[in-house]
Design a protein around this motif. Sequence first.
Motif, PDB file in Angstrom:
ATOM      1  N   LEU A 146     136.343  44.889 108.361  1.00 35.35           N
ATOM      2  CA  LEU A 146     135.869  43.544 108.068  1.00 35.35           C
ATOM      3  C   LEU A 146     134.433  43.544 107.566  1.00 35.35           C
ATOM      4  N   ASP A 147     133.603  44.440 108.078  1.00 38.83           N
ATOM      5  CA  ASP A 147     132.221  44.521 107.596  1.00 38.83           C
ATOM      6  C   ASP A 147     132.180  44.879 106.113  1.00 38.83           C
ATOM      7  N   LYS A 148     132.971  45.884 105.742  1.00 40.12           N
ATOM      8  CA  LYS A 148     133.006  46.285 104.327  1.00 40.12           C
ATOM      9  C   LYS A 148     133.622  45.191 103.464  1.00 40.12           C
ATOM     10  N   ALA A 149     134.663  44.552 103.983  1.00 37.19           N
ATOM     11  CA  ALA A 149     135.343  43.520 103.207  1.00 37.19           C
ATOM     12  C   ALA A 149     134.435  42.325 102.934  1.00 37.19           C
ATOM     13  N   ALA A 150     133.536  42.033 103.874  1.00 40.40           N
ATOM     14  CA  ALA A 150     132.614  40.913 103.691  1.00 40.40           C
ATOM     15  C   ALA A 150     131.477  41.263 102.737  1.00 40.40           C
ATOM     16  N   GLU A 151     131.202  42.554 102.580  1.00 38.74           N
ATOM     17  CA  GLU A 151     130.054  42.987 101.781  1.00 38.74           C
ATOM     18  C   GLU A 151     130.421  43.474 100.384  1.00 38.74           C
ATOM     19  N   SER A 152     131.638  44.002 100.219  1.00 40.32           N
ATOM     20  CA  SER A 152     131.959  44.729  98.995  1.00 40.32           C
ATOM     21  C   SER A 152     133.187  44.158  98.286  1.00 40.32           C
ATOM     22  N   GLN A 153     132.991  43.677  97.056  1.00 46.07           N
ATOM     23  CA  GLN A 153     134.125  43.242  96.248  1.00 46.07           C
ATOM     24  C   GLN A 153     134.985  44.437  95.858  1.00 46.07           C
ATOM     25  N   GLU A 154     134.353  45.572  95.630  1.00 45.91           N
ATOM     26  CA  GLU A 154     135.103  46.773  95.267  1.00 45.91           C
ATOM     27  C   GLU A 154     136.064  47.171  96.382  1.00 45.91           C
ATOM     28  N   ALA A 166     144.742  46.060  95.906  1.00 51.17           N
ATOM     29  CA  ALA A 166     145.560  46.884  95.015  1.00 51.17           C
ATOM     30  C   ALA A 166     146.492  47.790  95.814  1.00 51.17           C
ATOM     31  N   LYS A 167     146.001  48.317  96.928  1.00 52.49           N
ATOM     32  CA  LYS A 167     146.837  49.181  97.764  1.00 52.49           C
ATOM     33  C   LYS A 167     148.033  48.404  98.301  1.00 52.49           C
ATOM     34  N   VAL A 168     147.787  47.196  98.803  1.00 48.94           N
ATOM     35  CA  VAL A 168     148.878  46.364  99.322  1.00 48.94           C
ATOM     36  C   VAL A 168     149.831  45.975  98.198  1.00 48.94           C
ATOM     37  N   ASN A 169     149.264  45.595  97.050  1.00 44.18           N
ATOM     38  CA  ASN A 169     150.089  45.188  95.907  1.00 44.18           C
ATOM     39  C   ASN A 169     150.978  46.326  95.400  1.00 44.18           C
ATOM     40  N   SER A 170     150.521  47.552  95.577  1.00 42.60           N
ATOM     41  CA  SER A 170     151.289  48.691  95.069  1.00 42.60           C
ATOM     42  C   SER A 170     152.638  48.839  95.770  1.00 42.60           C
ATOM     43  N   TYR A 171     152.780  48.206  96.925  1.00 47.15           N
ATOM     44  CA  TYR A 171     154.047  48.222  97.662  1.00 47.15           C
ATOM     45  C   TYR A 171     154.874  46.962  97.384  1.00 47.15           C
ATOM     46  N   GLY A 172     154.431  46.164  96.408  1.00 45.94           N
ATOM     47  CA  GLY A 172     155.140  44.929  96.096  1.00 45.94           C
ATOM     48  C   GLY A 172     154.853  43.814  97.076  1.00 45.94           C
ATOM     49  N   LEU A 173     153.716  43.903  97.758  1.00 47.99           N
ATOM     50  CA  LEU A 173     153.339  42.928  98.785  1.00 47.99           C
ATOM     51  C   LEU A 173     152.086  42.176  98.393  1.00 47.99           C
ATOM     52  N   GLU A 174     151.921  40.988  98.969  1.00 43.72           N
ATOM     53  CA  GLU A 174     150.688  40.216  98.882  1.00 43.72           C
ATOM     54  C   GLU A 174     150.070  40.122 100.265  1.00 43.72           C
ATOM     55  N   ILE A 175     148.756  39.952 100.312  1.00 43.57           N
ATOM     56  CA  ILE A 175     148.107  39.639 101.589  1.00 43.57           C
ATOM     57  C   ILE A 175     148.207  38.128 101.766  1.00 43.57           C
ATOM     58  N   ALA A 176     149.047  37.700 102.702  1.00 42.98           N
ATOM     59  CA  ALA A 176     149.260  36.265 102.916  1.00 42.98           C
ATOM     60  C   ALA A 176     148.008  35.625 103.499  1.00 42.98           C
TER      61      ALA A 176
END
Length: 350
Positions: free
Chosen positions: A51-59, A66-76
């Motif tokens: 969560l710390d990285k997710a709040a700080e880094s768009q990359e 992209a990792k989640v999408n690669s399995y045909g999934l979305e982050i709900a």
Amino acid sequence: MKTIKGPAIFLAQFVDSKAPFNSLEGLCKWAANLGYKGIQIPTWESFLIDLDKAAESQEYCDNLKAKVNSYGLEIAELSTHLQGQLVAVHPAYDVMFDGFAPEHLHGNPKARTEWAIETVKKAGTASRRLGIKTHATFSGSLLWHTMHPWPQRPPGLVELGFEELAARWLPILDHFDKEDVDVCYEIHPGEDLHDGDTFERFLKATGNHKRVNILYDPSHFVLQQLDYIAFIDHYHPYIKSFHVKDSEFNPTGKKGAFGGYNDWIDRAGRYRSLGDGQIDFKTIFSKLTQYGCDVWATMEWECCIKSPEQGATEGAIFIKDHIIEATEKTFDDFAGTETDKEMLKKMLGI
């Protein structure tokens, strides 16, 4: 009307030390193979999201998505159920809830609350970076121990409790507003927001803050004997998140709604896997579709009888079979005619 998205699955109850449940990749592959289209991520599991990285880094967020999408999934959605709970904890529960916070905060309720507030804010920023518009959480509770009070509550206690709860959440709500993300409180026993009346009290105490919304989970209303269908009629403008979880209520001559000292399997009110309980999901999906609720149908597994693996397997099919493709036509369109104002006047004889 809108077609409900899904099926999605809340990963919290499936995390385990064994594969495939001990990595994001493993859980994504497993969920996708079962037919799920989305995942709700518990943010307290650092191997699923930092969560710390997710709040700080768009990359970081772009790579995670992209990792989640690669399995045909979305982050709900992201979930801060545990951290949200810590925004408001009555001292009677301090020892038990310390386990939801980092060890260095144990025994320091003030610091724990400050940490919880900042952590939930980070989830708001992370949601925005991930392109998510809704967030799932708990309100926490300062008043639950007075729900069936003896001795009587002194006048003004409930009002003051909701004023304090709102004061703690307003900085979070303002932050989420800046990030353009809605906060969806799961209406849940044990929380100060546990039914429609308490939701309205909180909404009023926040000055009708536009980011105050609802995570609708009918299973908790069955255990309270609250009309979960009429709840949708009352609160559909606020329902922006949806947990699909079944439950049952079977009172006896020995126990009823307050039978919580028993183990789950021995309670009158029990959570069940989808299709094994008493909830009328056909009507729920119809109502949510009718009102245009833009939600993911997210399975949450909490069953005292069936295994999580079987519950998840059956749950994907159950949700898929209940999602209604919203019509864009009226059934009698074939008999329609072109009209103008003069024709309408003739029809009315004016």
